[in-house]
Every structure is written in structure tokens, then in C-alpha cells.
Design an enzyme around this catalytic site. Sequence first.
Site, PDB file in Angstrom:
ATOM      1  N   ASP A 167       0.845  -1.194   0.000  1.00 50.12           N
ATOM      2  CA  ASP A 167       0.000   0.000   0.000  1.00 50.12           C
ATOM      3  C   ASP A 167       0.880   1.244   0.000  1.00 50.12           C
ATOM      4  OD1 ASP A 167      -2.243   1.568   0.091  1.00 50.12           O
ATOM      5  OD2 ASP A 167      -2.498   1.411   2.251  1.00 50.12           O
ATOM      6  N   CYS A 181      -8.673  -2.146  -4.725  1.00 48.22           N
ATOM      7  CA  CYS A 181      -7.632  -2.407  -3.734  1.00 48.22           C
ATOM      8  C   CYS A 181      -8.296  -2.228  -2.373  1.00 48.22           C
ATOM      9  CB  CYS A 181      -6.423  -1.498  -3.946  1.00 48.22           C
ATOM     10  SG  CYS A 181      -6.814   0.248  -4.176  1.00 48.22           S
ATOM     11  N   SER A 182      -7.789  -1.365  -1.526  1.00 51.65           N
ATOM     12  CA  SER A 182      -8.471  -1.106  -0.271  1.00 51.65           C
ATOM     13  C   SER A 182      -9.390   0.111  -0.399  1.00 51.65           C
ATOM     14  CB  SER A 182      -7.458  -0.872   0.853  1.00 51.65           C
ATOM     15  OG  SER A 182      -8.113  -0.695   2.093  1.00 51.65           O
ATOM     16  N   ALA A 183      -8.819   1.239  -0.837  1.00 54.66           N
ATOM     17  CA  ALA A 183      -9.634   2.448  -1.029  1.00 54.66           C
ATOM     18  C   ALA A 183     -10.181   2.550  -2.442  1.00 54.66           C
ATOM     19  CB  ALA A 183      -8.801   3.693  -0.716  1.00 54.66           C
ATOM     20  N   GLY A 184      -9.581   1.818  -3.385  1.00 50.09           N
ATOM     21  CA  GLY A 184     -10.028   1.899  -4.767  1.00 50.09           C
ATOM     22  C   GLY A 184      -9.539   3.143  -5.465  1.00 50.09           C
TER      23      GLY A 184
END
Length: 477
Positions: free
Chosen positions: A190, A222-225
Site C-alpha cells: 500500500d 484495492c483497499s480504497a479503490g
Amino acid sequence: MELLPSLLSALKTRDPRSVEQEFNVLRSESLQLKKQLGLTSEVGAQKENIKKNRYKDILPYDQCRVVLSQSTTESSSDYINASFIRGVTGDCRYVACQGPLGPTLVDFWRMIWQLDIKVIVMACREIEMGKKKCECYWASAQRPAAFGPFTISSQGETHMNPDVVVRALTVSFQQETRSVVQYQFVSWPDHDVPYETDGVLDLLRKVRGSQGPHSSPLLVHCSAGCGRTGVICALDYINDLLVSKKITADFSILKVVLDLRMQRPSAVQTKDQYQFIFTAVISMFEQLLQPSPHHLYCNSSELKRPEKTTPITPTSPHSSSSTQRPVMNDTYAVVNKPKKSHPPPSGHTPTPAATPTSSSGSRSLPFSHHYDNEPSGASAAPIYSTVKPKLKPHSLPPSATPIYDIAKPSRQSWEGREYHLTPADSPSPAEADHDYEIFSSAGAASSCSPAGIGFNCRVPKPKGPRSPPAQWSRLER
């Protein structure tokens, strides 16, 4: 095609210091264009939708958000933190989405079913550095998983290479079954970049082969996009420009990413991710300019890139020439190293083993990937784990201006089976750099150990004997 040599030369002769300046320009122009275009995020900020956002400052724009229409008994809201991204031809080529939360798993599969998604690209792990990044939304090989009215089954899991896990899934809803392929890139940190571009370009090549002629969007998250998701969408978009021969003399990566940011907030989140796009595009152009342009990943099934081969050497003079193992050129860390076996008695002639052995006396095992959050990971068979060096350290002096857009976590807590939003206070300086939910419970750290494990606590040194009370030394008469 005749423009590529000049474009490639311009990219290769670019001053690396100008990339950071250009990224700062990108950020400022993104804010200006957002105001000029009147982009808003009112729906994502509504009270009933706040708990559905992983990060409180990464909300989809109302003008291009995915509106859910496939309602179920468990969820009828039309909101999900996902955005449509245009392709080269102007259609909805991608869906950039945050990693689903526990309360949004049903909504996630509602979106996949509604848009008839065929391929998913997941650019993160479930847990990274002890912090939750994404809920598991797929099924294991042992048993199916149910998310509301959707039943997910696994048809097999393979490892395309050490960086990519491929899962063949089937989703069933109302007596209908569809197939979905998920590619999970597990080696992308990340707020950072992979140590080489070939892995990402190979991934996109495989993704295009799985997507085939389907007109449904490619789902990327992903996590936040926004960070890693933005890099993947930008590279695939540039590849489409090459395949469709729509690349022009005024081609600019800045313009590509700026257009991407007008559809998904903070797409391509850091300076290093922005620089990674330049490096990958240079590699993409060079491969296309080679005599045989089979390296360019496109929809054609006739163009296939040969698989990479790893140099191999004989394990020992006693083994046959066909018994070989990969050369370990990376840096390795010893993990759970077994005790060395006792040497054989004198006079005993060792028999060449069928399986290659390492210098520690243990057998070399076939490749197997283990997740850091998998229960069986504690008993992983491999003795060595590869530690791949980064391109360069990414650190800033305390007074430097941040070179990435920080995504602030929505402070959320679980109470029973309900998901509630805790009022957010102003973050402390220590929390300012946290861009995701803290997976470990708050307050668990011990005051005597920075990691909160509970050992290495020093016992204060005694101050020495004290003077006796005055009445003890008084003489009795």
C-alpha cells in the site's frame, strides 16, 4: 506506430525530478477541475451511507457513481463506494471500487451480478501490516460461501506466479449461475509500488485474455479503490490507446491520470505510483517496438507471451544433471529453520536423493503461497521466505510536504451484529498518516512495550537500603 519512437525517447530522457513537480501540478489541477466541473459526493456523505465507506475522504462522485438497482431482501439501498471509469471508446470500461466491508458484502455481489462482471482484479491482501484492508468475499476450496441470496463456490485456485493468485468462482442467484475469475496481486504494498513492472504487465495481459470479447466492465479494487486501482486502470487505458492506434503526438500521462481523477477521487495516489506508470509505459513501448510485437497484451488469442524461465543450476555434484533447483539471487530470511540432521556414520556412502536438498539439509519443496492471515500459515512448509528489495527508500523529512493524498479512515466499531459509526474526533499527529482501519483493538498495547506484546518490561532498579527510623537507633536507658 511511427509516433512511438519519439514518444519513447521523450519519456526516457525525462528528468526524474520533474515527475515530483508534475505530480504536484496534477494534484492542484485535480482540485481546480473538480470545482469547475461541479463534482459532488453528496450521496456517499449521507448519514445512512457513511458506514458503507472504508475511508471518510474517498467518496465516489455523484456524477459517475455506480447506482445499484438489483435489490435484495437484505439490502435495497442503491449506494456502493464504486465509480464507473470510461475507456478509450468512451464506454464504461472499468469499475473502480473500494475493498468491501463486512456490511457491504451483499452490495458488492449485487453490483457484480447487476453489471455481469466477468473478471475481478484485486490489488491488495485482506490484511496488510496487521491492518484490515478488505473483507474476504470469495469461497474457499473446501466449502461454498453465502452472502445474502448469493452463493459463491470455488472451482479451483492456481498461482500464476509468486505474485498472482487466480481463483475461478461461480456465483448463483435465483436459480442462475455465472462464472467469475478473480486475479489477486499479493505483492503490491500500500502507498508503494512493485519492485518491477513486468509482474503488473503480465497480470494485465492475463486479465485481458480472461475478459475476452465481453462488454461488461472490468472490476478493479484495492483497499480504497484509488491508489493501486488507479495505476492499473491507467496502464490498461494506455494499452488500449496502443491497440486501437489512437495514441497521438500530444500523448501525456498527466492528462490520462487527470481524466482518471475526474471519475475516481485520488486515483494514482502517490508520487511513486505516478513514476511507476512512466516506467511501465516505457517498458510497454519498448516491447511494442521489438521486431515481434507479441509482448503487447491485447485481446487477440494468437499473441501469447512465452513464459519466463528461471535460471537453474545443479544442486550438488552427487545429484544428476536433471536434478536442479532455482538460483536464489534475492535476499532470503530464515524462518522456522529446522535443526540440522546428524551426519551419517563414517564409511557410509550417501545415496543421491530424488529431491534436491538445500544447504541446511532440508528438502526443497514445490512452490506454495501462504497468506499472512491464513490459519494454516503457521505451519507453512517453505523454510525460506523471499524478501524483495524496494526500488528505493520512500521517506520524507518531517517538514516536507506530503507527496500523496491521505485517505482518512472512517472510525467505525462493532456492537453486537450491528455496524455503527463512532463520532470522529480530530486526529492526532500520530494518526494523521493512518489511511485504513486499525485491525488490532485499541488500548491493547502495554505501557512497557511499544508493540504491546507484554515482554521485555524492565523492572526498576532498587534504590538501595533506606535509613532505619530514628526510634530504632535510640538508646534505651
